[in-house]
Design an enzyme around this catalytic site. Sequence first.
Site, PDB file in Angstrom:
ATOM      1  N   HIS A 123       0.878  -1.176   0.000  1.00  0.00           N
ATOM      2  CA  HIS A 123       0.000   0.000   0.000  1.00  0.00           C
ATOM      3  C   HIS A 123       0.916   1.227   0.000  1.00  0.00           C
ATOM      4  O   HIS A 123       2.028   1.169   0.525  1.00  0.00           O
ATOM      5  CB  HIS A 123      -0.837  -0.048   1.278  1.00  0.00           C
ATOM      6  CG  HIS A 123      -1.877   1.013   1.422  1.00  0.00           C
ATOM      7  ND1 HIS A 123      -1.587   2.292   1.815  1.00  0.00           N
ATOM      8  CD2 HIS A 123      -3.224   0.975   1.239  1.00  0.00           C
ATOM      9  CE1 HIS A 123      -2.716   3.001   1.891  1.00  0.00           C
ATOM     10  NE2 HIS A 123      -3.713   2.226   1.541  1.00  0.00           N
ATOM     11  N   ASP A 200       3.121  -4.559   7.864  1.00  0.00           N
ATOM     12  CA  ASP A 200       1.923  -3.734   7.748  1.00  0.00           C
ATOM     13  C   ASP A 200       0.722  -4.661   7.903  1.00  0.00           C
ATOM     14  O   ASP A 200       0.383  -5.413   6.994  1.00  0.00           O
ATOM     15  CB  ASP A 200       1.926  -3.023   6.385  1.00  0.00           C
ATOM     16  CG  ASP A 200       0.612  -2.280   6.112  1.00  0.00           C
ATOM     17  OD1 ASP A 200      -0.332  -2.415   6.915  1.00  0.00           O
ATOM     18  OD2 ASP A 200       0.545  -1.582   5.080  1.00  0.00           O
ATOM     19  N   GLN A 203      -4.467  -5.030   6.890  1.00  0.00           N
ATOM     20  CA  GLN A 203      -5.495  -5.925   6.340  1.00  0.00           C
ATOM     21  C   GLN A 203      -5.396  -7.332   6.925  1.00  0.00           C
ATOM     22  O   GLN A 203      -6.007  -8.259   6.386  1.00  0.00           O
ATOM     23  CB  GLN A 203      -5.360  -6.015   4.811  1.00  0.00           C
ATOM     24  CG  GLN A 203      -5.567  -4.709   4.081  1.00  0.00           C
ATOM     25  CD  GLN A 203      -7.011  -4.214   4.118  1.00  0.00           C
ATOM     26  OE1 GLN A 203      -7.938  -4.956   4.437  1.00  0.00           O
ATOM     27  NE2 GLN A 203      -7.196  -2.937   3.795  1.00  0.00           N
ATOM     28  N   LYS A 226     -10.374  -0.397  10.593  1.00  0.00           N
ATOM     29  CA  LYS A 226     -10.523  -1.568   9.711  1.00  0.00           C
ATOM     30  C   LYS A 226     -10.865  -2.824  10.516  1.00  0.00           C
ATOM     31  O   LYS A 226     -11.063  -3.888   9.963  1.00  0.00           O
ATOM     32  CB  LYS A 226      -9.242  -1.787   8.910  1.00  0.00           C
ATOM     33  CG  LYS A 226      -8.972  -0.662   7.899  1.00  0.00           C
ATOM     34  CD  LYS A 226      -7.725  -0.948   7.108  1.00  0.00           C
ATOM     35  CE  LYS A 226      -7.211   0.266   6.368  1.00  0.00           C
ATOM     36  NZ  LYS A 226      -7.996   0.631   5.188  1.00  0.00           N
ATOM     37  N   CYS A 364      -4.916   2.500  -3.514  1.00  0.00           N
ATOM     38  CA  CYS A 364      -3.658   3.018  -2.938  1.00  0.00           C
ATOM     39  C   CYS A 364      -2.524   2.016  -3.119  1.00  0.00           C
ATOM     40  O   CYS A 364      -1.680   1.856  -2.218  1.00  0.00           O
ATOM     41  CB  CYS A 364      -3.807   3.359  -1.466  1.00  0.00           C
ATOM     42  SG  CYS A 364      -4.903   4.729  -1.181  1.00  0.00           S
TER      43      CYS A 364
HETATM   44  N1  PLP Z   1      -1.777  -0.535   4.652  1.00  0.00           N
HETATM   45  C1  PLP Z   1      -2.723  -1.258   4.065  1.00  0.00           C
HETATM   46  C2  PLP Z   1      -2.412  -2.637   3.600  1.00  0.00           C
HETATM   47  C3  PLP Z   1      -4.007  -0.743   3.879  1.00  0.00           C
HETATM   48  O1  PLP Z   1      -4.944  -1.464   3.283  1.00  0.00           O
HETATM   49  C4  PLP Z   1      -4.268   0.578   4.336  1.00  0.00           C
HETATM   50  C5  PLP Z   1      -5.584   1.191   4.114  1.00  0.00           C
HETATM   51  O2  PLP Z   1      -6.306   0.856   3.213  1.00  0.00           O
HETATM   52  C6  PLP Z   1      -3.244   1.288   4.963  1.00  0.00           C
HETATM   53  C7  PLP Z   1      -2.008   0.703   5.102  1.00  0.00           C
HETATM   54  C8  PLP Z   1      -3.459   2.652   5.485  1.00  0.00           C
HETATM   55  O3  PLP Z   1      -4.361   2.614   6.560  1.00  0.00           O
HETATM   56  P1  PLP Z   1      -4.931   3.949   7.190  1.00  0.00           P
HETATM   57  O4  PLP Z   1      -5.508   4.737   6.043  1.00  0.00           O
HETATM   58  O5  PLP Z   1      -5.973   3.489   8.159  1.00  0.00           O
HETATM   59  O6  PLP Z   1      -3.810   4.656   7.843  1.00  0.00           O
END
Ligand code: PLP
Length: 406
Positions: A123, A200, A203, A226, A364
Amino acid sequence: MNFNIDQIRKDFPILSQQVYNRPLVYFDNGATTQKPQCVINCINDYHTQHNSSIHRGVHYLSEKATEDYENARKTVQHFINAASSNEIIFTPGTTSSINGLAFSFGERYIREGDEIIVTEMEHHANIVPWQMLCERKKSRLRVIPFSDEGILKLEELDRMINEKTRLICVIHVSNALGTINPVNEIIQKAHQHNIPVLVDGAQSVQHTSVDVQQMDCDFFAFSGHKIYAPTGIGILYGKEKWLDELPPFQGGGDMVDVVTFEKTTYNSLPFKFEAGTPNYIGAIGLASALDYVTSLGVENIAQHELTLLHQGTEKLLNLGYVKLFGTAPHKSSILSFIVNGVHPYDTGMVLDKMGIAVRTGTHCAQPVMQHYGIEGTVRASVALYNNALEIDALVEGVKKVKTMFG
Ligand code: PLP
């Protein structure tokens, strides 16, 4: 399996509404999840009865809020099985966690010529902060590629690791493809060379049980919203030995010990990393959401979602005109697809008019789209409250899309 989906759906008031005179089918869970009544009540009660700034007051409300906030930290600690609550830092979310770490780790450990490894399926939140750091420090970002099925080419990692490698950052579950990455294997490889790893988990925590000690990751980040908690709260987990060494990424109230104009000394863990008034009500709401997930059982949730994922995959592929992106055998609940000959945006618009909420675009994760040479996909992401009827509604919706545009 003790998982009564009809009963569970009643816990989420938003799901009972109609959109365009159709029952809402919410498949945009990868972006954010809906909240159960217990979490809504928890936040509401807090504002109604208990609100007070933490760590500062000697009065009843402040002490109660402080206690609840610190108990929330312990709930998170147990949820991901961290060794100590000192290792749990509250942040506004995954993006903030990673940016904070990039600053802090960068200040302490990154020098000109050093290398940081990420994967091609990250992401943007796990690319851009590292890229910005590399620009500041004249260091280099290296990228582990993935195959067309969406599987990381780990043999490339073996070739990439060298004496300049300082950190490996890897997405646990891909938000664009659903692949569950072999983080344990990556961490083992990294640790053979004393390289720390950030996972990370934005998800993953909501779909699979996470045990940071068993995984042995050095850092782990996720977002509350999430996992059925409010927005604006998230976690940066770090092993205590790292967090002790790293400098704070923000300065201000609460993160200090003694402040003089000559020098400031910092507070102990975890407060060193929590400058200013934190989102304590968000943290308490997050604990409520984690308790809710625990009460259902993460394994039960995973099994339920996997059943829906398999049903959706089979039914969509059986149509004969849907291309699925992300076909790794080890996958979590993401259906990323294109209806042949139809722009994802058009698909999303038609589905929306049928009451079905999906995400369209790059999610993203532009490098993932660049890999396939596409502009984007339609993403239906499954959560614990989705059911088989909704999968059928999605498939019917896709048929309608094909009739209209095909
Ligand atoms: N990393 C992953 C894999 C994501 O799917 C997301 C959000 O869609 C993020 C990071 C960023 O999360 P946040 O927007 O809650 O900071």
